[in-house]
Design an enzyme around this catalytic site. Structure first.
Site, PDB file in Angstrom:
ATOM      1  N   GLU A 269       0.837  -1.211   0.000  1.00 59.18           N
ATOM      2  CA  GLU A 269       0.000   0.000   0.000  1.00 59.18           C
ATOM      3  C   GLU A 269       0.868   1.257   0.000  1.00 59.18           C
ATOM      4  OE1 GLU A 269      -2.919  -0.515  -0.797  1.00 59.18           O
ATOM      5  OE2 GLU A 269      -3.216  -2.599  -0.169  1.00 59.18           O
ATOM      6  N   GLU A 298      -0.496  -0.638  -9.925  1.00 61.07           N
ATOM      7  CA  GLU A 298      -0.116  -1.899  -9.300  1.00 61.07           C
ATOM      8  C   GLU A 298       1.377  -2.157  -9.470  1.00 61.07           C
ATOM      9  OE1 GLU A 298      -2.410  -3.298  -7.554  1.00 61.07           O
ATOM     10  OE2 GLU A 298      -1.567  -5.253  -7.035  1.00 61.07           O
TER      11      GLU A 298
END
Lengths: 505, 505
Positions: A269, A298
């Site tokens: 994250e 991502e």
């Protein structure tokens, strides 16, 4: 270049306002998952619906269409990646998609996906696919309609993919996934036949939550997440929410008897967060101030989580600190054994718990099945059977129930068809970017061993973050690595990592 | 009653939408004080300004004026406290106030008060009134203008008061404060001359923060704050934010070496919170779903904090629990000594730290000075001198600096002139309501001794909370107690409490 027309600035101001209102919904969405009292959920639903409606009215205002038409001939003279040209390209893309979809359709989709998430949750808990099946059917029907309304030239899946990965095509992803698979499957087979099982006992010791938090936050800070412009909180389903300049929030969950969950979750994250925190704030509210695509997003989380965070040099720096923080748990474990533990390859049922090698097979499975369901080649009612059969072929395992099978992920119940491939695209881009970074920056392993991550972070900011949506993903990839996206860097990376660990070749 | 016109429902729908948007700002405002990362404050300012603008546009929409005009003759036939009549009365009040103030004036006020809060903070820190003086002058000038624009029949202060305490008048408050003062001053003098000093040593022992939180939350829950529809968090300046149905959030601050701060703060904010949580949710977004006035709101917080929370029967129930939670700190202290400690009367410089008796003198001082400044009888430059002189007369103490004097409160820097009297109105209403509750419910002390607060809470809900703004404060008071607001119940309460504690008479 001719002078910038006033209508351009007007258009940008309108979009900034819509984004600012959207960022308010960002705060409410974060709050919903972290702080909302249970009895507040109806009110929150109403608040979110109102903000969504007002924002939608702003971004589909006919004024935006008029400004886009006005600016058409002016923008045609600009180089395609000029600030204004790139902004207009992406504004047009979102605007056209948004105005094509009738309000009634959007509302129906919202209604069905809200209900269907609840039904999916129930079905998953009960391990009973039939509870979810009629909802999946409705969603597939709506997504087929959406593809038809949005339009596509080649494959209906393209129309859905475009929302998450603008410019990508089903054909191109199919091709690169096929090439990946062709080398990944033998690699995993070789690992399984190596006779070596890496022990993960050290990861399953005593890791008090407060110390995990301290350790994870220190690592996130060290790789470059700015806690003066962000926070770390606890949620059941970890996420990163980039609310806007100066405010990006990540979450994780702690398991006091398992190290990986929180720590690699935080690195992951934080990777997303570093991207958000280093977007160009002067472009906030316009495409140039937004991330390129989900795949590129991502790539940033995977790069920090895996390429960096599961590397040997990273742990040269962090293992002594880990030993200090958790002395009895890590006592007697060598850095090599710890490194092996966090890199064990083991086919398993659940995607989010998968290792770096088998993870991509989970994605390929979903990518194939969701295409088949969209085109109608696979009926929703046949999903469990098809899933289990394909899973057995790919992983050598049969899911004992649908909770460990086709009901494990929330995405389809949210209408997120076309979302899954962006995860493996992220792994592919991460490997290709990291290869380029190593070529351009020299001894990065030396940096990591010294706990120094600033050069890599700056390179990622210069190469990716600060551009926002100026370049589409494939252009960005070409600019950075000099080549289109390929399976090779990821395969090379996996081979280099697992060959010594599993005594291959 | 003639049929409800469609324009009434349309008007209500418009207001509900504006309130819903306002409730989004409520979430962002709460988040700003609890969670916002430091670098996010510019973005938050922009988000709040946008929401304020959009909400203001909604509540000043000409459509609202048209609907109000349309409905005038219909509403004239209704009884004045019928649901629709009360709603229209209060909608008209806010609408007329809102449309009278030109946008440029509202923006100027926002600009000046934002800057001036910063300057006040600096002045307070530096103990230098002159830093704040020019800003106070600007604010006074704007508030005089506001009073003139809004209009008043008797005193310009009425126009400002009306925002916080609709229907109240300067003359009436002056009268009741004068009567209060006439009996309060001799009571405080008698306490000071009693020769008795109550020890507060037990409050200044070791109170670990986590245990204070546990203890405070349990008490808040027991008096009726619903944690499934609310939260308790930590902030420097405690507050209660009623976001909407099912979501009301209170905050406190913990001092690990002083019991009162967090505990009585929690009871106070929980009192506000219980009011918010028991408003009628079906009227959310309209006056009937909103609290009557600041004075009535404060009556609820003071009632739970003081009338209940500082009473002997309350501690009959809670003292054994306190002793269990903090055994070494409270060891050897009797319930009587603890009760005396939390009720010590002691003139002091800071309003928010004042006891129940002297607190009201702090308010009367501010009420007098802000009126004088508004009319121009007192120049801003003369405030420190006037403050200190009046303080000496009333408290027998001279503030050593302006931080302990006229710079202690934030209110004037926020433009909140007319706000202070609502605190003492709250104390007066609390005493008068509690007297009525005791008359109507019988042995409440027996309830408290048994840790039972449900009957009182239900009575407050039935008498006050569920009506929202159906009745103005003075009507509510008359309905509940059969009399207009008077100083007598508060004086009687204070005399009954302090006579035995200080051996008076």
């Amino acid at each position: 270049m001719t002078m910038r027309p006033a209508s351009y600035d007007g258009l940008i101001a309108q979009l900034r306002e819509a984004s600012l209102l959207g960022s308010c919904a960002g705060v409410l969405g974060w709050d919903e998952r972290t702080n909302l009292p249970p009895k507040g959920s109806e009110l929150r639903g109403n608040q979110m619906a109102l903000l969504a409606r007002l924002t939608h009215e702003m971004v589909t205002s006919p004024k935006i269409g008029e400004a886009l038409a006005d600016l058409e001939s002016w923008v045609a003279q600009l180089p395609p990646d000029a600030e204004e040209a790139a902004n207009l390209r992406e504004i047009r893309r979102s605007y056209e998609r948004a105005v094509k979809l009738p309000n009634a359709f959007v509302e129906e989709m919202a209604r069905v996906t809200t209900r269907s998430q609840g039904m999916w949750q129930q079905a998953r808990q009960e391990k009973n696919f039939q509870t979810f099946q009629p909802w999946l059917e409705q969603i597939l029907k709506l997504k087929r309609e959406e593809a038809a309304i949005v339009g596509y030239s080649d494959h209906p899946y393209d129309a859905l993919l475009d929302e998450y990965e603008p410019g990508a095509s089903t054909a191109q992803i199919t091709q690169v996934f096929r090439e990946l698979s062709a080398e990944l499957v033998p690699l995993i087979a070789a690992i399984q036949q190596s006779g070596i099982t890496l022990s993960t006992d050290v990861l399953e010791g005593d890791y008090p939550t407060d110390l995990q938090q301290q350790f994870g936050m220190a690592a996130a800070k060290q790789i470059g997440f700015d806690f003066d412009a962000g926070r770390l909180d606890v949620t059941t389903h970890p996420f990163c929410s980039g609310i806007g300049p100066g405010d990006c929030r990540i979450t994780t969950r702690y398991n006091p008897r398992f190290f990986n969950e929180a720590f690699f979750g935080i690195l992951h994250e934080a990777g997303h967060g570093i991207y958000e925190q280093n977007l160009d704030a002067t472009h906030f509210g316009t495409p140039l101030g937004q991330a390129t695509s989900l795949g590129i997003h991502e790539s940033q989380s995977r790069l920090w989580e895996n390429q960096v965070g599961r590397s040997r040099p990273f742990w040269d720096h962090f293992f002594p600190k880990l030993r200090q923080m958790f002395p009895s748990t890590v006592a007697g474990v060598s850095p090599d054994a710890f490194y092996a533990a966090i890199n064990r390859v083991q086919p398993s049922f659940i995607r989010v718990e998968a290792d770096e090698a088998t993870y991509n097979l989970h994605i390929i499975l979903r990518f194939e099945l969701e295409q088949a369901m969209l085109t109608g080649d696979l009926q929703a009612s046949d999903l469990p059977g098809a899933w289990n059969e394909r899973f057995r072929t790919m992983f050598g395992l049969t899911p004992p129930d649908d909770k460990l099978g086709c009901l494990q992920d929330i995405h389809w119940s949210m209408g997120g068809i076309g979302y899954f491939p962006t995860y493996t695209l992220g792994n592919l881009y991460a490997a290709q970017f990291m290869e380029a970074a190593r070529e351009q920056l020299g001894d990065l392993d030396g940096d990591f061993r010294a706990g120094e991550f600033g050069r890599l972070k700056q390179w990622l900011t210069d190469s990716i973050h600060r551009h926002g949506q100026r370049y589409r993903a494939e252009t960005l990839c070409q600019r950075i690595s000099g080549r289109p996206l390929s399976h090779r860097p990821l395969i090379a990376y996996l081979q280099a990592k697992f060959t010594p660990l599993y005594g291959l070749r």
